[in-house]
Motif scaffolding. Structure first.
Motif, PDB file in Angstrom:
ATOM      1  N   ASP A 189       0.744  -1.191  -0.094  1.00 44.28           N
ATOM      2  CA  ASP A 189       0.146   0.003   0.038  1.00 44.28           C
ATOM      3  C   ASP A 189       0.955   1.131   0.041  1.00 44.28           C
ATOM      4  N   GLU A 190       1.894   1.290   0.862  1.00 44.75           N
ATOM      5  CA  GLU A 190       2.780   2.522   0.801  1.00 44.75           C
ATOM      6  C   GLU A 190       3.558   2.627  -0.509  1.00 44.75           C
ATOM      7  N   ALA A 191       3.919   1.422  -1.188  1.00 42.39           N
ATOM      8  CA  ALA A 191       4.530   1.741  -2.561  1.00 42.39           C
ATOM      9  C   ALA A 191       3.430   2.150  -3.408  1.00 42.39           C
ATOM     10  N   LEU A 192       2.312   1.821  -3.759  1.00 42.38           N
ATOM     11  CA  LEU A 192       1.394   2.486  -4.412  1.00 42.38           C
ATOM     12  C   LEU A 192       1.006   3.701  -4.167  1.00 42.38           C
ATOM     13  N   LEU A 193       0.923   4.016  -2.994  1.00 36.32           N
ATOM     14  CA  LEU A 193       0.650   5.315  -2.408  1.00 36.32           C
ATOM     15  C   LEU A 193       1.750   6.446  -2.744  1.00 36.32           C
ATOM     16  N   SER A 194       3.085   6.019  -2.753  1.00 33.36           N
ATOM     17  CA  SER A 194       4.216   6.653  -2.839  1.00 33.36           C
ATOM     18  C   SER A 194       4.441   7.016  -4.410  1.00 33.36           C
ATOM     19  N   TRP A 195       4.291   5.972  -5.080  1.00 30.09           N
ATOM     20  CA  TRP A 195       4.281   6.158  -6.678  1.00 30.09           C
ATOM     21  C   TRP A 195       3.201   6.881  -7.160  1.00 30.09           C
ATOM     22  N   PHE A 196       1.918   6.862  -6.714  1.00 29.95           N
ATOM     23  CA  PHE A 196       0.927   7.641  -7.136  1.00 29.95           C
ATOM     24  C   PHE A 196       1.259   9.092  -6.976  1.00 29.95           C
ATOM     25  N   ARG A 197       1.811   9.398  -5.760  1.00 28.25           N
ATOM     26  CA  ARG A 197       2.351  10.857  -5.501  1.00 28.25           C
ATOM     27  C   ARG A 197       3.204  11.311  -6.343  1.00 28.25           C
ATOM     28  N   GLU A 198       4.043  10.585  -6.726  1.00 28.67           N
ATOM     29  CA  GLU A 198       5.223  11.114  -7.675  1.00 28.67           C
ATOM     30  C   GLU A 198       4.779  11.131  -8.955  1.00 28.67           C
ATOM     31  N   LEU A 199       3.862  10.196  -9.474  1.00 28.38           N
ATOM     32  CA  LEU A 199       3.171  10.562 -10.851  1.00 28.38           C
ATOM     33  C   LEU A 199       2.293  11.604 -10.840  1.00 28.38           C
ATOM     34  N   VAL A 200       1.745  12.074  -9.760  1.00 26.79           N
ATOM     35  CA  VAL A 200       0.804  13.435  -9.721  1.00 26.79           C
ATOM     36  C   VAL A 200       1.922  14.528  -9.657  1.00 26.79           C
ATOM     37  N   ALA A 201       2.927  14.474  -9.108  1.00 20.24           N
ATOM     38  CA  ALA A 201       3.881  15.645  -8.844  1.00 20.24           C
ATOM     39  C   ALA A 201       4.676  15.998 -10.268  1.00 20.24           C
ATOM     40  N   PHE A 202       4.815  14.710 -11.063  1.00 19.51           N
ATOM     41  CA  PHE A 202       5.416  14.834 -12.338  1.00 19.51           C
ATOM     42  C   PHE A 202       4.350  15.495 -13.291  1.00 19.51           C
ATOM     43  N   ALA A 203       3.172  15.189 -13.345  1.00 22.68           N
ATOM     44  CA  ALA A 203       1.999  15.795 -13.982  1.00 22.68           C
ATOM     45  C   ALA A 203       1.919  17.348 -13.709  1.00 22.68           C
ATOM     46  N   GLN A 204       2.378  17.873 -12.442  1.00 21.50           N
ATOM     47  CA  GLN A 204       2.038  19.074 -11.906  1.00 21.50           C
ATOM     48  C   GLN A 204       3.325  19.939 -12.679  1.00 21.50           C
ATOM     49  N   ASN A 205       4.418  19.202 -12.670  1.00 21.91           N
ATOM     50  CA  ASN A 205       5.644  19.913 -13.488  1.00 21.91           C
ATOM     51  C   ASN A 205       5.392  20.319 -14.857  1.00 21.91           C
ATOM     52  N   TYR A 206       4.705  19.273 -15.548  1.00 19.26           N
ATOM     53  CA  TYR A 206       4.516  19.257 -16.799  1.00 19.26           C
ATOM     54  C   TYR A 206       2.856  19.486 -17.275  1.00 19.26           C
ATOM     55  N   ARG A 207       2.597  20.839 -17.191  1.00 22.52           N
ATOM     56  CA  ARG A 207       1.210  20.982 -17.467  1.00 22.52           C
ATOM     57  C   ARG A 207       0.838  20.581 -18.768  1.00 22.52           C
ATOM     58  N   GLY A 208      -0.264  19.851 -18.869  1.00 26.09           N
ATOM     59  CA  GLY A 208      -0.884  19.452 -20.257  1.00 26.09           C
ATOM     60  C   GLY A 208      -0.452  17.978 -20.478  1.00 26.09           C
ATOM     61  N   VAL A 209       0.759  17.546 -20.021  1.00 29.58           N
ATOM     62  CA  VAL A 209       0.978  16.212 -20.201  1.00 29.58           C
ATOM     63  C   VAL A 209       0.105  15.166 -19.993  1.00 29.58           C
ATOM     64  N   VAL A 210      -0.727  15.193 -18.964  1.00 31.89           N
ATOM     65  CA  VAL A 210      -1.753  14.080 -18.836  1.00 31.89           C
ATOM     66  C   VAL A 210      -2.651  13.962 -20.036  1.00 31.89           C
ATOM     67  N   THR A 211      -3.070  14.825 -20.704  1.00 36.53           N
ATOM     68  CA  THR A 211      -3.692  14.775 -21.680  1.00 36.53           C
ATOM     69  C   THR A 211      -2.983  13.878 -23.045  1.00 36.53           C
ATOM     70  N   MET A 212      -1.723  14.365 -22.921  1.00 35.79           N
ATOM     71  CA  MET A 212      -1.006  13.477 -23.906  1.00 35.79           C
ATOM     72  C   MET A 212      -0.642  12.003 -23.635  1.00 35.79           C
ATOM     73  N   MET A 213      -0.581  12.013 -22.401  1.00 38.55           N
ATOM     74  CA  MET A 213      -0.481  10.423 -22.149  1.00 38.55           C
ATOM     75  C   MET A 213      -1.700   9.632 -22.081  1.00 38.55           C
ATOM     76  N   ALA A 214      -2.849  10.337 -21.685  1.00 40.51           N
ATOM     77  CA  ALA A 214      -4.104   9.668 -21.770  1.00 40.51           C
ATOM     78  C   ALA A 214      -4.192   9.306 -23.176  1.00 40.51           C
ATOM     79  N   ALA A 215      -3.902  10.151 -24.361  1.00 41.58           N
ATOM     80  CA  ALA A 215      -4.326   9.890 -25.382  1.00 41.58           C
ATOM     81  C   ALA A 215      -3.232   8.797 -26.256  1.00 41.58           C
ATOM     82  N   SER A 216      -1.990   8.623 -25.626  1.00 45.49           N
ATOM     83  CA  SER A 216      -0.906   7.850 -26.215  1.00 45.49           C
ATOM     84  C   SER A 216      -0.848   6.622 -25.525  1.00 45.49           C
TER      85      SER A 216
END
Length: 192
Positions: free
Chosen positions: A79-106
């Motif tokens: 559970d801690e692994a999933l939570l930690s990874w989830f948070r890092e992915l959200v932080a990544f998305a925050q650093n690159y605005r708009g990238v989530v839409t590209m990832m979802a489409a790709s």
């Protein structure tokens, strides 16, 4: 690759990282070339499409997130692994605005330049989720696609100026809905 071509490519990526952080995924290719001190034709030789530029720009980050999932699988509770990874992915998305839409489409388009990196991140998240489900700490009624969809939705939300200040709270809400042992959620194991 010639030394000057390597230098141009490196300069373009350095500038692109700054411009995308500043302006998001809709940053102008022409502006990136201008700031990098190269002509648009030079930039297009290195990166013929916006996706190709983003693939080069984001590949390192996505590969790091994939590797982070492997490390977390070995060293942290499920559970801690999933939570930690989830948070890092959200932080990544925050650093690159708009990238989530590209990832979802790709992530389901094998013809996309971002496909391999997005598929690897998707697979890494699915493995973390399965591990947590196997230990009874994550909802059993979801799969990797659901996890990726929730991450995408959350990434979009925290990309919006009105929701960005609430990013940590939103991460907590989503992870509380996924993980069965988080304080304040209503999804307790059926066997409890």
């Amino acid at each position: 690759m010639r030394a000057d071509a390597k230098k141009n490519r490196s300069q373009i990526l350095t500038v692109a990282r700054d411009v995308v952080t500043e302006h998001g995924a809709d940053a102008s290719m022409r502006d990136i070339a201008r700031r990098a001190g190269v002509g648009l034709a030079t930039m297009l030789r290195h990166f013929p499409t916006r996706e190709a530029l983003f693939e080069a720009l984001l590949c390192t980050n996505l590969d790091t997130l994939t590797q982070k999932a492997v490390e977390l699988e070995r060293s942290t509770s499920a559970d801690e692994a999933l939570l930690s990874w989830f948070r890092e992915l959200v932080a990544f998305a925050q650093n690159y605005r708009g990238v989530v839409t590209m990832m979802a489409a790709s992530h389901t388009n094998p013809d996309s330049a971002l496909y391999a990196s997005c598929a690897a991140v998707h697979s890494a998240g699915a493995r973390l989720l399965l591990r947590a489900q196997g230990q009874g700490t994550a909802r059993a009624d979801m799969n990797g696609d659901d996890l990726f969809a929730l991450i995408t939705a959350l990434g979009w939300a925290v990309d919006q100026p009105s929701f960005a200040p609430r990013a940590d709270h939103l991460v907590h809400l989503i992870t509380s809905a996924i993980l069965t042992n988080q304080p304040g959620n209503d999804f307790k194991k059926a066997t409890s």
